[in-house]
Design a protein around this motif. Structure first.
Motif, PDB file in Angstrom:
ATOM      1  N   TRP A 100       0.856  -1.184   0.000  1.00 38.07           N
ATOM      2  CA  TRP A 100       0.000   0.000   0.000  1.00 38.07           C
ATOM      3  C   TRP A 100       0.893   1.234   0.000  1.00 38.07           C
ATOM      4  CZ3 TRP A 100      -5.366  -0.245  -0.153  1.00 38.07           C
ATOM      5  CH2 TRP A 100      -5.926  -1.525   0.028  1.00 38.07           C
ATOM      6  N   TYR A 102       0.960   5.564  -0.394  1.00 40.18           N
ATOM      7  CA  TYR A 102       0.142   6.777  -0.293  1.00 40.18           C
ATOM      8  C   TYR A 102       0.457   7.761  -1.414  1.00 40.18           C
ATOM      9  CZ  TYR A 102      -2.265  10.686   2.030  1.00 40.18           C
ATOM     10  OH  TYR A 102      -3.111  11.716   2.347  1.00 40.18           O
ATOM     11  N   GLU A 103      -0.584   8.217  -2.085  1.00 36.32           N
ATOM     12  CA  GLU A 103      -0.501   9.229  -3.147  1.00 36.32           C
ATOM     13  C   GLU A 103       0.543   8.864  -4.205  1.00 36.32           C
ATOM     14  OE1 GLU A 103      -0.132  13.016  -1.123  1.00 36.32           O
ATOM     15  OE2 GLU A 103      -2.299  13.091  -0.734  1.00 36.32           O
ATOM     16  N   ASN A 104       0.568   7.595  -4.574  1.00 37.45           N
ATOM     17  CA  ASN A 104       1.468   7.103  -5.617  1.00 37.45           C
ATOM     18  C   ASN A 104       1.002   7.588  -6.993  1.00 37.45           C
ATOM     19  OD1 ASN A 104       3.230   5.168  -7.166  1.00 37.45           O
ATOM     20  ND2 ASN A 104       1.216   4.286  -7.603  1.00 37.45           N
ATOM     21  N   VAL A 126      -4.413  11.619  -7.468  1.00 38.01           N
ATOM     22  CA  VAL A 126      -4.286  10.600  -6.419  1.00 38.01           C
ATOM     23  C   VAL A 126      -4.255  11.211  -5.021  1.00 38.01           C
ATOM     24  CG1 VAL A 126      -3.105   8.994  -7.968  1.00 38.01           C
ATOM     25  CG2 VAL A 126      -1.747  10.596  -6.602  1.00 38.01           C
ATOM     26  N   GLN A 129      -5.278   9.389  -1.753  1.00 36.68           N
ATOM     27  CA  GLN A 129      -5.568   8.000  -2.097  1.00 36.68           C
ATOM     28  C   GLN A 129      -4.396   7.071  -1.756  1.00 36.68           C
ATOM     29  OE1 GLN A 129      -6.725   7.729  -6.212  1.00 36.68           O
ATOM     30  NE2 GLN A 129      -8.610   8.878  -5.907  1.00 36.68           N
ATOM     31  N   TRP A 130      -4.734   5.782  -1.673  1.00 31.77           N
ATOM     32  CA  TRP A 130      -3.742   4.731  -1.475  1.00 31.77           C
ATOM     33  C   TRP A 130      -3.768   3.785  -2.670  1.00 31.77           C
ATOM     34  CZ3 TRP A 130      -0.399   4.078   2.709  1.00 31.77           C
ATOM     35  CH2 TRP A 130      -0.608   4.936   3.796  1.00 31.77           C
ATOM     36  N   THR A 131      -2.588   3.494  -3.208  1.00 32.16           N
ATOM     37  CA  THR A 131      -2.459   2.465  -4.234  1.00 32.16           C
ATOM     38  C   THR A 131      -2.252   1.131  -3.555  1.00 32.16           C
ATOM     39  OG1 THR A 131      -1.496   3.939  -5.890  1.00 32.16           O
ATOM     40  CG2 THR A 131      -1.023   1.594  -6.135  1.00 32.16           C
ATOM     41  N   GLU A 144      -2.749  -3.561  -9.787  1.00 37.24           N
ATOM     42  CA  GLU A 144      -2.691  -2.453  -8.839  1.00 37.24           C
ATOM     43  C   GLU A 144      -3.743  -1.410  -9.193  1.00 37.24           C
ATOM     44  OE1 GLU A 144       1.065   0.121 -10.215  1.00 37.24           O
ATOM     45  OE2 GLU A 144       1.558  -1.975  -9.832  1.00 37.24           O
ATOM     46  N   THR A 146      -5.667   2.552  -7.497  1.00 34.51           N
ATOM     47  CA  THR A 146      -5.667   3.604  -6.484  1.00 34.51           C
ATOM     48  C   THR A 146      -7.085   4.025  -6.134  1.00 34.51           C
ATOM     49  OG1 THR A 146      -4.819   5.825  -5.938  1.00 34.51           O
ATOM     50  CG2 THR A 146      -5.426   5.415  -8.240  1.00 34.51           C
ATOM     51  N   ASN A 160     -11.791  -0.479  -5.539  1.00 32.36           N
ATOM     52  CA  ASN A 160     -11.135  -0.110  -6.790  1.00 32.36           C
ATOM     53  C   ASN A 160     -11.439  -1.145  -7.863  1.00 32.36           C
ATOM     54  OD1 ASN A 160      -8.317  -0.787  -8.434  1.00 32.36           O
ATOM     55  ND2 ASN A 160      -8.814   1.385  -8.383  1.00 32.36           N
TER      56      ASN A 160
END
Length: 298
Positions: A100, A102-104, A126, A129-131, A144, A146, A160
């Motif tokens: 996980w 963050y803001e990827n 993003v 958001q979390w990827t 994957e 987000t 997602n």
């Protein structure tokens, strides 16, 4: 004028504090998936859309197991969790891994078969958001996506939709589709957590045109049990974590190329995961690097 500047600063500080509190709640939910779980796996094909009169739907699948979810990496913007399936006290299977971030803004989106397309998003797309990145048992990519963690009305969930390869339960028995469009919902509940799925089986051609074959429902329930039930997984990971870190580090250098990725499914009839599962726990990084390189096209 000074009052308006002061008000703007107060609003900014308040928004920042709210965002930080929200992020802490997100992290708490993500890390709640770690631990020892009895798992029930349930999959059923729901709607058939194939026009082939000879089409045979997949059988409904019910399975269960005992799984340990190890917290491998824990930083403010990235959490890595390794699933270990306990077959017996002496047989542990390194299962899937979920990261996980963050803001990827960097993504490897599954295209079809054994290929992924590299894509970037803007920070604005993003924000907050979390990827979630999901990896194969050999730490090669699966899928994957987000999204924002939602905490409302006592519920804590992340949802997602993204494209993925065939699941392992079907990749050796089905060849009529090559993409599984997955809607994944991870929800934290009192007893543990639930991985709910609404999936679409798709045949995709080289130009990216899709033909829908069928739809599928998945419902995996992770019920928390005493950590003592997963001692065998602890022992396995203590012995093998160094070798698997070498594997993760190698894949990190591959992903850092920031370009499309194509892999060989098998070499001389052997899959990558079988090669890596045969590697000794104390094998040098050069050995696992060489194996992984051999499965990368170009």
């Amino acid at each position: 004028m000074k009052k308006s500047i002061f008000a703007a600063v107060v609003m900014l500080l308040t928004a920042t504090a709210i965002a930080q509190d929200k992020k802490k709640e997100d992290i708490k939910a993500i890390k709640a998936m770690c631990g020892c779980y009895e798992v029930k796996f349930n999959f059923a094909e729901t709607f058939q859309t194939s026009k082939d009169e000879k089409y045979v739907p997949s059988k409904t699948k019910y399975d269960r197991g005992l799984e340990w979810v190890e917290l491998v990496e824990d930083t403010p913007n990235k959490i890595v969790m390794q699933h270990l399936l306990i077959v017996s006290d002496t047989m542990i299977v390194k299962h899937w891994r979920q990261d996980w971030e963050y803001e990827n803004t960097r993504f490897y989106n599954f295209f079809k078969d054994t290929s992924w397309k590299y894509q970037t998003l803007t920070p604005a797309q993003v924000k907050g958001q979390w990827t979630q990145r999901v990896f194969q048992v050999d730490d090669s990519p699966r899928y994957e996506g987000t999204a924002t963690w939602v905490h409302v009305d006592g519920r804590h969930f992340w949802e997602n939709t993204t494209d993925a390869p065939l699941p392992r339960r079907e990749h050796t028995i089905r060849n009529d589709y090559n993409v599984l469009k997955r809607t994944n919902v991870h929800e934290i509940v009192k007893e543990g957590w639930i991985h709910d799925q609404d999936n679409i089986k798709i045949q995709r051609d080289d130009a990216g045109a899709d033909t829908v074959i069928a739809q599928e429902k998945g419902h995996d329930v992770y019920t928390k049990v005493a950590d003592s039930k997963c001692v065998a997984a602890h022992k396995y990971w203590a012995t093998h974590k160094g070798m698997w870190k070498n594997v993760r580090d190698k894949w990190a250098t591959v992903f850092a190329r920031n370009k499309d990725l194509n892999l060989y499914n098998k070499i001389e009839g052997t899959s990558l995961f079988m090669k890596l599962f045969d590697v000794k726990a104390d094998a040098p990084k050069t050995e696992t690097d060489k194996i992984i390189d051999s499965y990368i096209k170009g």
